[in-house]
Design a protein around this motif. Structure first.
Motif, PDB file in Angstrom:
ATOM      1  N   LEU A  16      12.472  -0.184 -13.442  1.00 14.54           N
ATOM      2  CA  LEU A  16      11.061  -0.575 -13.599  1.00 14.54           C
ATOM      3  C   LEU A  16      10.223   0.152 -12.557  1.00 14.54           C
ATOM      4  O   LEU A  16      10.231  -0.195 -11.376  1.00 14.54           O
ATOM      5  N   SER A  17       9.509   1.187 -13.019  1.00 12.73           N
ATOM      6  CA  SER A  17       8.641   1.955 -12.126  1.00 12.73           C
ATOM      7  C   SER A  17       7.178   1.868 -12.534  1.00 12.73           C
ATOM      8  O   SER A  17       6.303   2.305 -11.786  1.00 12.73           O
ATOM      9  N   ALA A  49       0.821  -1.215   0.000  1.00 20.59           N
ATOM     10  CA  ALA A  49       0.000   0.000   0.000  1.00 20.59           C
ATOM     11  C   ALA A  49       0.854   1.264   0.000  1.00 20.59           C
ATOM     12  O   ALA A  49       0.427   2.308  -0.513  1.00 20.59           O
ATOM     13  N   LYS A  50       2.066   1.194   0.558  1.00 21.10           N
ATOM     14  CA  LYS A  50       2.945   2.359   0.589  1.00 21.10           C
ATOM     15  C   LYS A  50       3.945   2.369  -0.566  1.00 21.10           C
ATOM     16  O   LYS A  50       4.510   3.412  -0.884  1.00 21.10           O
ATOM     17  N   SER A  51       4.152   1.200  -1.168  1.00 25.48           N
ATOM     18  CA  SER A  51       5.171   1.095  -2.219  1.00 25.48           C
ATOM     19  C   SER A  51       4.599   1.147  -3.628  1.00 25.48           C
ATOM     20  O   SER A  51       5.319   1.456  -4.575  1.00 25.48           O
ATOM     21  N   GLY A  52       3.327   0.816  -3.781  1.00 19.22           N
ATOM     22  CA  GLY A  52       2.779   0.742  -5.121  1.00 19.22           C
ATOM     23  C   GLY A  52       1.359   1.262  -5.226  1.00 19.22           C
ATOM     24  O   GLY A  52       0.589   1.237  -4.263  1.00 19.22           O
ATOM     25  N   ILE A  53       1.019   1.727  -6.424  1.00 20.68           N
ATOM     26  CA  ILE A  53      -0.329   2.200  -6.731  1.00 20.68           C
ATOM     27  C   ILE A  53      -0.934   1.287  -7.785  1.00 20.68           C
ATOM     28  O   ILE A  53      -0.280   0.969  -8.793  1.00 20.68           O
ATOM     29  N   ASP A 107      -7.880   7.796 -10.730  1.00 19.94           N
ATOM     30  CA  ASP A 107      -7.618   9.175 -11.142  1.00 19.94           C
ATOM     31  C   ASP A 107      -6.286   9.249 -11.899  1.00 19.94           C
ATOM     32  O   ASP A 107      -5.211   9.087 -11.300  1.00 19.94           O
ATOM     33  N   PRO A 108      -6.319   9.514 -13.207  1.00 17.44           N
ATOM     34  CA  PRO A 108      -5.066   9.556 -13.973  1.00 17.44           C
ATOM     35  C   PRO A 108      -4.127  10.671 -13.537  1.00 17.44           C
ATOM     36  O   PRO A 108      -2.901  10.537 -13.636  1.00 17.44           O
ATOM     37  N   GLU A 109      -4.676  11.794 -13.049  1.00 17.21           N
ATOM     38  CA  GLU A 109      -3.823  12.898 -12.628  1.00 17.21           C
ATOM     39  C   GLU A 109      -2.972  12.516 -11.417  1.00 17.21           C
ATOM     40  O   GLU A 109      -1.794  12.877 -11.322  1.00 17.21           O
ATOM     41  N   VAL A 110      -3.575  11.781 -10.495  1.00 16.62           N
ATOM     42  CA  VAL A 110      -2.845  11.317  -9.310  1.00 16.62           C
ATOM     43  C   VAL A 110      -1.676  10.428  -9.735  1.00 16.62           C
ATOM     44  O   VAL A 110      -0.552  10.543  -9.220  1.00 16.62           O
ATOM     45  N   VAL A 111      -1.936   9.567 -10.703  1.00 13.64           N
ATOM     46  CA  VAL A 111      -0.917   8.614 -11.155  1.00 13.64           C
ATOM     47  C   VAL A 111       0.218   9.325 -11.887  1.00 13.64           C
ATOM     48  O   VAL A 111       1.406   9.057 -11.659  1.00 13.64           O
ATOM     49  N   VAL A 119      12.492  -4.570  -1.458  1.00 16.55           N
ATOM     50  CA  VAL A 119      11.774  -3.750  -0.478  1.00 16.55           C
ATOM     51  C   VAL A 119      11.904  -2.260  -0.771  1.00 16.55           C
ATOM     52  O   VAL A 119      11.128  -1.448  -0.251  1.00 16.55           O
ATOM     53  N   ASP A 120      12.878  -1.874  -1.587  1.00 12.28           N
ATOM     54  CA  ASP A 120      13.073  -0.455  -1.893  1.00 12.28           C
ATOM     55  C   ASP A 120      12.337  -0.009  -3.156  1.00 12.28           C
ATOM     56  O   ASP A 120      12.345   1.171  -3.494  1.00 12.28           O
ATOM     57  N   ASP A 121      11.713  -0.934  -3.870  1.00 16.51           N
ATOM     58  CA  ASP A 121      11.045  -0.583  -5.126  1.00 16.51           C
ATOM     59  C   ASP A 121       9.782   0.240  -4.869  1.00 16.51           C
ATOM     60  O   ASP A 121       9.083   0.045  -3.867  1.00 16.51           O
ATOM     61  N   ARG A 122       9.489   1.140  -5.805  1.00 15.68           N
ATOM     62  CA  ARG A 122       8.279   1.953  -5.771  1.00 15.68           C
ATOM     63  C   ARG A 122       7.743   2.036  -7.194  1.00 15.68           C
ATOM     64  O   ARG A 122       8.505   1.994  -8.159  1.00 15.68           O
ATOM     65  N   GLY A 123       6.431   2.194  -7.337  1.00 14.78           N
ATOM     66  CA  GLY A 123       5.917   2.336  -8.689  1.00 14.78           C
ATOM     67  C   GLY A 123       4.426   2.204  -8.813  1.00 14.78           C
ATOM     68  O   GLY A 123       3.681   2.233  -7.818  1.00 14.78           O
ATOM     69  N   VAL A 124       3.982   2.036 -10.079  1.00 17.55           N
ATOM     70  CA  VAL A 124       2.561   2.012 -10.426  1.00 17.55           C
ATOM     71  C   VAL A 124       2.264   0.801 -11.302  1.00 17.55           C
ATOM     72  O   VAL A 124       3.019   0.488 -12.228  1.00 17.55           O
TER      73      VAL A 124
END
Length: 680
Positions: free
Chosen positions: A574-575, A471-475, A664-668, A630-635
């Motif tokens: 890879l984000s 929940a904190k690392s990915g959307i 919401d595309p703007e958030v992404v 564990v350090d990865d972040r992304g969508v």
């Protein structure tokens, strides 16, 4: 023998020796595996990426093997995981635990016979029959070069294992130097029997504490009734989400006119010309009858087909009788004749058995109770249509229940085992009873009638979670505003959305498409719109493309099914993962359609049990490409609005990791831009 340390203590020793750190999920899983082995109760464990599940099942497996003297079999779906286990995990683990276990654990890898080079065949003057398209001069030249390379490699290799040949060769070239189990002369009759690579691998595995194999060989061991694997009482199935498909593949047969003609050519110098002519005539008749029929699933044997199948069956049986083994010899010329005879027998047996299987497939009048699904396929290759009859089991649950779960304690694990929030979806296809009382009976979910003894099989399940904070690392972004996907390729709005997302991400995108056509169309369109590179599956080998993608953060990689499960790229390269649509199976897939109808015939929901479960599993695999450390972040961006609007959308989303969700595309776009700025 002195009492061995408990599994948690052994795991702590192993983790410390390997320079790792304790992970709660890993300890929980190792303890559960140990308990399953002790109680002989089957176990399904979902262990997310980063859990360290390999150590979690290897430590209790090694302890059990050393304590009891019984072998543990570990089965995987991919070569990559086999190599990881044998080349990295097991050597390090064996050394780390040698003192507390009292000795170094022994391990081995075992594959099907045709994965090993055959010394008799490579020293034989009898080549395989080439396929028709090999009469092309370029193809023959390439084949010759590859076979020559294999001859040179044969004098250098210590294992004869195809996977150790780098770079590899085509399947056609490898067939020239390998044999199947049916084609093998046998150790006692073969002049190279004492040095045989396959026999040496089997002998080594018989002395091992842990034998690493693949799902296909595990299936062969179960289906054939011939013991291929060493005696064992525990089986660990990693990548268990692939098990049903791999077993189905092994149990699928094919009958093509080209195969019948090739078998006739193999027999030409070994039996009477009259019997060879009968085979050739059967091949021609089979070609002609299939050429008149549409590519589709058969609900019954079409008019005019049964007599031709009977002709094939009888011609193959007569050839087999004429080829009956004549006993072993030691002279080289006689050995070559015996080898040719054995290979011809293998080809004839396959044709005969396939013809009989097709003829008897419709003896059961109720389609939902039939063992096999039969369909005519038409595959295009170099402008030529190759038509063949294919036969696959309607369900493999009964086979797995009796031949696998009925003979050993089985631990099944993967990062993806829960479908729609439950283990039942996959468990039922394995032949295990549903755990939830709300689920339909086992037969209603896998296309087969529920067995009377299904409830007697005891199993438990466990989700040990993941070290990632999803929940904190990915959307998870579902493009709810886009129109539902159509059949005419990617709509302009989809291409616009992909362009906007990739520009915000600065490249760094893995595009997963439901078809190769869609992947290529997107690649062509986006290369004109973007300033960053776009690679497409097929431009180079998959491994080379993934390496290029990982090495250049501005690069995007587009592809189809193999990339949904085969990409492991941690870090800023890879984000963004884009999925163009929900990966439902093709509506004309004959096997899945038959399984769906079988569920419906018993009052179940065929779409949810088969199509939705298939899609949910692939969605979970695809979205799992995003977070690899564990350090990865992304969508994760899913462009199919049905995931948000359709009734089954909630079921599919329940199969995915718990990312933070938005439409919401703007958030992404803002989130991707922040990630890009921080990565620079």
């Amino acid at each position: 023998m002195p009492e061995l340390p408990a599994v948690p203590d052994l795991l702590a020793t192993a983790v410390q020796a390997l320079g790792g750190k304790e992970r709660v999920g890993q300890v929980t899983m190792a303890t559960a595996v140990d308990h399953a082995i002790d109680t002989k109760e089957h176990l399904a464990v979902q262990a997310g990426t980063g859990t360290g599940k390999s150590l979690a099942y290897l430590v209790p497996s090694l302890r059990h093997a050393v304590r009891t003297g019984r072998t543990v079999v570990v089965s995987t779906a991919t070569i990559a995981l086999q190599r990881q286990l044998v080349d990295r995990d097991l050597p390090r683990l064996s050394e780390a635990l040698s003192k507390p276990l009292g000795r170094a654990a022994k391990f081995a890898i075992l594959k099907g016979r045709n994965n090993y080079l055959c010394l008799n065949k490579i020293n034989s003057v009898i080549p395989d029959e080439p396929e028709a398209e090999l009469f092309d001069a370029f193809a023959i030249s390439r084949l010759g070069r590859e076979v020559q390379r294999l001859n040179e490699w044969a004098s250098d290799t210590e294992t004869g294992d195809r996977d150790e040949l780098v770079p590899g060769v085509t399947d056609r070239a490898w067939k020239q130097v390998s044999v199947s189990s049916r084609e093998c002369l046998g150790k006692s009759r073969c002049p190279f029997g004492q040095d045989c690579f396959a026999e040496r691998a089997r002998a080594e595995s018989a002395q091992a504490d842990v034998v690493v194999t693949n799902h296909a060989l595990l299936a062969i061991d179960a289906i054939s009734g011939i013991q291929v694997l060493p005696e064992h009482d525990v089986v660990v199935i990693d990548e268990a989400h692939e098990l049903v498909d791999r077993v189905t593949g092994v149990a699928t047969a094919e009958l093509a006119s080209t195969a019948i003609s090739a078998a006739a050519r193999r027999c030409a110098k070994l039996i009477d010309e009259k019997e060879v002519d009968r085979l050739e005539g059967a091949a021609e008749a089979w070609h002609d009858v299939l050429d008149e029929l549409p590519a589709a699933r058969w609900e019954r044997i079409p008019d005019g087909v049964a007599p031709v199948l009977a002709l094939i069956r009888d011609a193959a049986w007569n050839a087999r009788t004429a080829l009956a083994p004549q006993g072993g010899t030691t002279q080289q010329g006689d050995v070559e004749t015996a080898a040719a005879r054995t290979q011809a027998l293998a080809a004839i047996d396959e044709i005969h058995d396939s013809a009989v299987r097709a003829l008897t497939a419709f003896d059961e009048p109720d389609p939902a109770k039939r063992h096999d699904v039969i369909w005519l396929s038409a595959d295009e290759m170099r402008g030529v249509t190759r038509r063949s009859l294919r036969m696959a089991p309607l369900s493999v649950g009964g086979l797995l229940r009796s031949r696998l779960f009925g003979t050993a304690t089985v631990v099944l694990t993967s990062a993806t085992l829960q479908i729609g929030g439950s283990f039942d979806g996959l468990a039922i296809t394995w032949g295990l009873p549903a755990q939830s009382s709300s689920q339909s009976d086992p037969g209603m979910a896998n296309g087969a009638e529920a067995p009377a003894d299904a409830d007697k099989v005891r199993w438990s399940s466990l989700d040990v979670g993941s070290p990632f904070d999803h929940a904190k690392s990915g959307i998870l972004y579902v493009a709810k505003h886009l129109p539902p996907p159509g059949r005419d390729g990617l709509a302009p709005a989809y291409l616009d959305e992909i362009e906007r997302l990739i520009k915000a991400a600065g490249g760094r995108t893995l595009g997963l498409f439901s078809s190769m056509r869609a992947a290529k169309a997107a690649t062509e369109a986006l290369r004109e719109r973007l300033d960053t590179p776009v690679l497409c599956q097929g431009d180079d080998s998959t491994g080379a493309l993934v390496r290029k993608f990982a090495d250049d953060p501005e690069t995007s990689l587009f592809g189809t099914l193999s990339l949904w499960q085969g990409v492991d790229v941690p870090g800023p390269s890879l984000s963004l993962v884009i999925l163009d649509r929900i990966p439902f199976p093709r509506p004309d897939d004959p096997l899945l359609t038959a399984r769906q109808r079988a569920v419906e015939s018993r009052g179940g929901n065929g779409f949810m049990a088969i199509a939705a479960n298939h899609a949910a599993l692939l969605l979970a695999q695809g979205t799992g490409r995003l977070l690899r450390s564990v350090d990865d972040r992304g969508v994760v961006a899913i462009l199919d609005s049905r995931l948000a609007t359709a009734r089954y959308g909630g079921y599919l989303r329940a199969s995915l990791p718990p990312y933070w969700e938005t439409a919401d595309p703007e958030v992404v776009v803002k989130a991707l831009k922040r990630l890009t700025e921080n990565a620079v």
